[in-house]
Design an enzyme around this catalytic site. Structure first.
Site, short mmCIF file in Angstrom:
data_model
loop_
_atom_site.label_atom_id
_atom_site.label_comp_id
_atom_site.label_asym_id
_atom_site.label_seq_id
_atom_site.Cartn_x
_atom_site.Cartn_y
_atom_site.Cartn_z
N ASP A 52 0.91 -1.06 -0.01
CA ASP A 52 0.02 0.03 0.10
C ASP A 52 0.80 1.24 0.04
O ASP A 52 2.00 1.16 0.13
CB ASP A 52 -0.90 0.10 1.15
CG ASP A 52 -1.83 -1.00 1.32
OD1 ASP A 52 -2.31 -1.67 0.24
OD2 ASP A 52 -2.37 -1.54 2.29
N TYR A 110 7.05 -10.10 6.31
CA TYR A 110 6.99 -8.81 6.64
C TYR A 110 7.46 -8.36 8.05
O TYR A 110 7.40 -9.39 9.05
CB TYR A 110 5.42 -8.37 6.82
CG TYR A 110 4.89 -8.39 5.31
CD1 TYR A 110 4.94 -6.98 4.74
CD2 TYR A 110 4.49 -9.28 4.48
CE1 TYR A 110 4.51 -6.86 3.36
CE2 TYR A 110 3.82 -9.01 3.32
CZ TYR A 110 3.80 -7.77 2.67
OH TYR A 110 3.38 -7.54 1.38
#
EC number: 5.4.99.12
Length: 270
Positions: A52, A110
């Site tokens: 994002d 992540y």
């Protein structure tokens, strides 16, 4: 026709996201423009992970089909010479024709970084989310163990999803460290794939645990979809795509190349 894979890092602050969009700069757009400038080819870059706006990457992977005769070392140097300062190419390697950066991946990793100091560090403001209340990291680490394994992670996702919402989480942990004397909380999660906003919703809910607002049972209720109100979306700028992993035979060529161009240490840190 060659198929070239690239390992990429970027500061996501000034991008609208990794994928092509019409409302601003994208990582994919910058990569494709740089590729055309270097090779004269207009090619579509396939990215392993969609990030994002504001999300960073240390180990994004892309692949591109090309007729260029440039050596791999020239590709690395040439792209880094024309890319904007907030994107860098860490490595390049030849992959089979059927290799697909997204669909060939077997593991994605992540990391979320939280600035947990008494006051926020100006140096970290674009790269760590600030939480003023001292977090109980041990409680957060106990809670996050619940996500390891195969689960339906739909309660942690946002928006419509493509296909199944079941994912396999291989590892998850919360740890502490310091940068320039500033206490940081690191949340690391590895899975075969992730849903939209899955990591950020997970982190936001874990922060509730660390602040003592919900306990381990409350966290479990969020995972089960029974307490959606306790779920919180963490800010984008603390999140990093650290690595994308492929089947072992697909990394052998990468290991050879990385050693050849002298960036072995960089790649090993991913």
């Amino acid at each position: 026709m060659r198929n070239i894979a690239l390992r990429i890092e970027y500061d996501g602050t000034d991008f609208v996201g990794s994928q092509w969009q019409t409302n601003g700069r994208s990582v994919q757009g910058a990569l494709e423009a740089a590729w055309q400038q270097l090779t004269g080819e207009r090619r579509r870059m396939i990215l392993a992970g969609r990030t994002d706006a504001g999300v960073h990457a240390r180990g994004q992977v892309a692949n591109v089909s090309t007729n260029t005769r440039h050596s791999l070392a020239t590709i690395i140097r040439g792209l880094n010479g024309v890319l904007p300062e907030d994107i860098g190419i860490l490595a390049a390697w030849e992959v089979p024709e059927e290799f697909h950066a997204r669909y060939s991946a077997v593991r994605r990793e992540y990391r979320y970084v939280i600035d947990n100091g008494r006051t926020p560090s100006p140096l970290l403001r674009r790269h760590a989310a600030y939480v003023p209340r001292r977090l109980d990291v041990a409680a957060m680490d106990r809670a996050i163990q619940q996500v390891i394994g195969t689960h339906d992670f739909a309660p942690l996702s946002d928006g419509p999803q493509e296909g199944s919402t079941v994912r396999i989480c291989y590892d998850a942990r919360c740890t502490c460290t310091e940068v320039w004397g500033q206490p940081l909380v690191l949340i690391d999660v590895a899975a075969n794939a992730f849903l939209r906003h899955m990591v950020r919703n997970l982190v936001g809910t874990l922060i509730q645990v660390g602040e003592g607002r919900i306990d381990a049972d409350g966290f479990a209720a969020v995972l089960a979809g029974a307490n959606r109100r306790a779920r919180v979306l963490a800010p984008a700028h603390g999140l990093y795509l650290m690595a994308v992993r492929y089947p072992e035979d697909g990394n052998a060529a990468a290991d050879t190349l990385v050693a050849a161009v002298g960036v072995t240490e960089t790649r090993m840190q991913l």
